[in-house]
Design a protein around this motif. Structure first.
Motif, PDB file in Angstrom:
ATOM      1  N   CYS A 249      44.603  45.613  61.851  1.00 12.74           N
ATOM      2  CA  CYS A 249      44.020  47.088  61.880  1.00 12.74           C
ATOM      3  C   CYS A 249      44.293  47.889  61.528  1.00 12.74           C
ATOM      4  N   THR A 291      41.354  51.536  47.840  1.00 10.22           N
ATOM      5  CA  THR A 291      42.199  49.914  48.479  1.00 10.22           C
ATOM      6  C   THR A 291      42.573  50.677  49.527  1.00 10.22           C
ATOM      7  N   GLU A 292      43.450  51.486  49.391  1.00  4.30           N
ATOM      8  CA  GLU A 292      44.843  52.319  50.180  1.00  4.30           C
ATOM      9  C   GLU A 292      44.171  53.226  51.201  1.00  4.30           C
ATOM     10  N   GLY A 294      41.051  53.114  52.827  1.00  2.00           N
ATOM     11  CA  GLY A 294      40.172  52.277  53.562  1.00  2.00           C
ATOM     12  C   GLY A 294      40.316  51.536  54.310  1.00  2.00           C
ATOM     13  N   LYS A 296      41.263  48.171  56.613  1.00  2.00           N
ATOM     14  CA  LYS A 296      41.980  46.847  55.986  1.00  2.00           C
ATOM     15  C   LYS A 296      41.905  46.068  57.430  1.00  2.00           C
ATOM     16  N   GLU A 341      40.441  36.911  51.092  1.00  6.41           N
ATOM     17  CA  GLU A 341      40.139  38.109  51.534  1.00  6.41           C
ATOM     18  C   GLU A 341      39.313  38.753  50.666  1.00  6.41           C
ATOM     19  N   SER A 343      37.094  42.084  49.495  1.00  2.27           N
ATOM     20  CA  SER A 343      36.850  42.900  48.904  1.00  2.27           C
ATOM     21  C   SER A 343      35.672  44.084  48.610  1.00  2.27           C
ATOM     22  N   TRP A 462      43.635  33.883  50.389  1.00  4.44           N
ATOM     23  CA  TRP A 462      43.598  33.696  51.598  1.00  4.44           C
ATOM     24  C   TRP A 462      44.373  33.552  52.569  1.00  4.44           C
ATOM     25  N   LYS A 494      40.432  38.054  55.991  1.00  2.00           N
ATOM     26  CA  LYS A 494      41.324  39.156  54.991  1.00  2.00           C
ATOM     27  C   LYS A 494      39.651  39.876  54.770  1.00  2.00           C
ATOM     28  N   ASN A 496      38.915  43.739  53.063  1.00  2.00           N
ATOM     29  CA  ASN A 496      39.310  45.550  52.816  1.00  2.00           C
ATOM     30  C   ASN A 496      38.088  45.811  52.364  1.00  2.00           C
ATOM     31  N   TYR A 498      36.250  49.749  50.921  1.00  2.00           N
ATOM     32  CA  TYR A 498      36.949  51.094  50.897  1.00  2.00           C
ATOM     33  C   TYR A 498      35.600  51.762  50.007  1.00  2.00           C
TER      34      TYR A 498
END
Length: 640
Positions: A249, A291-292, A294, A296, A341, A343, A462, A494, A496, A498
């Motif tokens: 996480c 994304t960075e 949010g 994960k 993955e 998103s 993924w 996975k 993501n 955001y």
């Protein structure tokens, strides 16, 4: 003394009235009003008077008609919707994640043993009926089957449908099993679930178009009966724990783990975990879109331990919602596929509705006449909670027990075959009842303030084939402290999540027709057709009051005259002379001569008192000296 004089003058004014007759009052109004039409009726000649009277009457009718339209439009409580776009730092939404399978099969296998054996026999009977007779001697728990069996129905002959129990030889009362098999192997035979009550005397059939749907729904119904008899704390232990499901996480640049999630038990999906729910801590803001910044997550759903007949979907069920709101993830959630993955880009829409009388919405649900069975979670009001509480309330009142999938009020029990043998039939009828749904929809209200999260979803495989080995080795080492790979692509997910951007939309309702709009339209129509204003309405109100005032005075005078006439009519003897009246007024022992009468009747019928003479004797006390203010007050009183 001054107050007394003022009250006496007011009384005199009320008794006197406006001082006009009806005709004089109407002429005065038409001659002095600021409205154009009535003046011309008074001033013009006879022919023009008639024309202006008709024109004035026509335009007055048009004004009343237009006023009625505007007032009816205002009372329809219409709203207009405005859309505005804002930009600010926003709180990150609450994220709820659940496994598609509510329980680990290894932990509930002992509870489902008899049901699974029965399910396997049902599948054998459907897929290979000839071979299933060879295994018919296998011991099965017939109590489960006898309570709610699956049957085959051939409706090619609509006048006489053929019904066959899968494990019985009964065929509409006959014992010809081979004939029924030939019929049910033919095209046109469908499967149904038989639901009975009152010891099997009253039965209904729930039909399905596919055997897959039939056996799945039948298994879920029987599993619900089993899990309803297990305490919730044991069910929580049988579900997937957070430390095994949440492998990694990261929120922005801050690490997190399963301890940052709030666990709740959701009957459809077992243990669910909520991130940033805001129950005990302040909601986490998102620093920037992208994304960075949010959330994960790497999750393991443990697909190899799924309950085979209970869950046919593999993946993670997730939902974004407001803080302190209960997640109805079965209705509003989405699936994330294993081995990918996913998103999710988020956009925010804020809805602000107007309350009464513009719409049937509520702020906190306090005026909703439905007990909230989700109140133990201390969450905000939502129409989903109200609808499910309403259904559970109807379930308890009609079936004497609550359904396993919904919260249970204190003092009630969940439905099961042992304690409530008729619950499945009752539940099916209630679930299909249109009247029940309409009743709940009519009682429940939507929330006045709501936040909706619009999601843009994209997926990719993924991990990749090149990185699969080392990623699974690292994750296995971190979770299980094993050098061997304990994870697989079938169970790994996975996520993501955001904000796509910090722009948020506010959809706000406002009154389409307010009081200013109403007054301006009423005044505009009155001024256009009649040339009037608010003062003209006040003048019209004044004349109406005067008309009512004159009418009341005339009615009072008419009532007095009627009473005097009745008093005169009841006096049958000859009228007294003036001398007799004066003597009777001054000498109380005086008895006038009366004509002979019968002993059973008095001298005057009804024993009416003699009237007071019109001209009384002089008041000799007036010769005495009195103060001036006393004489003035008495003179005022005499004037009245």
């Amino acid at each position: 003394m001054h107050v007394k004089k003022y009250l006496l003058k007011c009384l005199h004014r009320l008794q006197k009235g406006p001082g006009y007759t009806y005709k004089e009052l109407l002429v005065w109004y038409c001659d002095n009003t600021n409205t154009h039409g009535p003046k011309r009726i008074i001033c013009e000649g006879p022919k023009k008077k008639a024309v202006w009277f008709l024109i004035t009457l026509l335009f007055a009718a048009l004004v009343c008609w237009q006023w009625g339209i505007f007032i009816r439009t205002y009372l329809s409580w219409e709203v207009s919707v405005s859309l505005s776009v804002g930009f600010k730092t926003m709180d990150f939404p609450a994220v709820t994640i659940c496994n598609a399978s509510p329980f680990k099969y290894s932990k509930v296998k002992h509870l489902l043993k008899d049901l699974d054996e029965l399910m396997e026999a049902v599948l054998e009977r459907i897929l290979a009926p000839e071979l299933s007779h060879a295994n018919a001697t296998r011991a099965l728990n017939s109590s489960i089957w006898n309570h709610t069996p699956l049957v085959l129905i051939d409706e090619r002959n609509h006048h006489r449908p053929v019904v066959l129990d899968l494990f019985g030889d009964r065929h509409n009362g006959s014992s010809n099993s081979s004939a029924s098999e030939k019929i049910c192997n033919a095209q046109g035979c469908k499967m149904a679930m038989r639901l009975c009550s009152l010891n099997g005397t009253q039965c209904t059939f729930r039909n399905f178009t596919s055997a897959t749907q039939a056996v799945t729904e039948w298994y879920i119904l029987q599993a619900t009966n089993i899990f309803a008899q297990v305490p919730q704390r044991e069910l929580v232990e049988m579900s997937y724990p957070g430390e095994q499901m949440i492998l990694a996480c990261l929120f922005g640049a801050e690490p997190c783990n399963y301890r940052n999630f709030t666990s709740i038990f959701y009957p459809h999906y077992g243990n669910c975990y909520i991130f940033n729910w805001g129950m005990t801590e302040k909601a986490l803001p998102s620093a920037n879109p992208g994304t960075e910044f949010g959330l994960k997550l790497i999750l393991d759903i443990g697909q190899e331990d799924y309950v085979p007949f209970l869950t046919s979907t593999a993946g993670v069920r997730l939902m974004l919602h407001e803080q302190r709101s209960y997640p109805f993830i079965r209705d509003e959630g989405i699936y994330a596929m294993s081995g990918t993955e996913t998103s999710i880009g988020v956009l925010v829409d804020k809805l602000q509705r107007m309350g009464e009388p513009y719409s049937q919405c509520t702020v906190n649900g306090s005026e909703v006449p439905i007990p909230n069975f989700y109140s133990d979670y201390n969450t905000t009001y939502s129409i989903q909670a109200c609808l499910r509480s309403c259904f559970q309330d109807h379930m308890i009142r009609n079936c004497n027990c609550g359904h396993y999938l919904y919260p249970l009020p204190r003092g009630e029990k969940y439905c099961n075959n042992r304690d409530f043998p008729d619950w499945a039939h009752c539940y099916s009828d209630l679930q299909m009842s249109v009247a029940q749904r309409e009743t709940c929809i009519g009682k429940c209200k939507k929330s006045c303030n709501d936040t909706q999260y619009k999601m843009t979803i994209s997926m990719a495989d993924w991990p990749s084939e090149a990185s699969e080995d080392w990623i699974f080795h690292v994750l296995s080492q971190e979770r299980d402290q094993s050098t061997n790979i304990t994870l697989s692509r079938k169970g790994i997910v996975k996520l993501n999540i955001y904000f796509q951007e910090f722009n948020y939309r506010t959809i706000e309702e406002s009154a389409a027709n307010n009081i200013v709009w109403l007054l301006s339209n009423l005044g505009g129509q009155f001024g256009f057709w009649m040339g009037g204003s608010v003062l003209c309405l006040i003048e019209f109100g004044e004349i109406i009051i005067d008309f009512v005032w004159i009418t009341i005075i005339k009615l009072v005078a008419l009532a007095k005259s009627l009473r005097q006439r009745q008093a005169q009519a009841s006096y049958s003897g000859p009228p007294p002379t003036v001398a007799e009246l004066v003597e009777a007024h001054t000498n109380f022992s005086f008895q006038p001569d009366t004509a002979p009468h019968s002993p059973n009747t008095g001298p005057y019928p009804g024993e009416q008192a003699l009237p007071i003479p019109g001209t009384p004797p002089p008041n000799y006390d007036s010769l005495r000296l009195q103060p001036l203010d006393v004489i003035e007050s008495e003179s005022d009183g005499d004037a009245i």
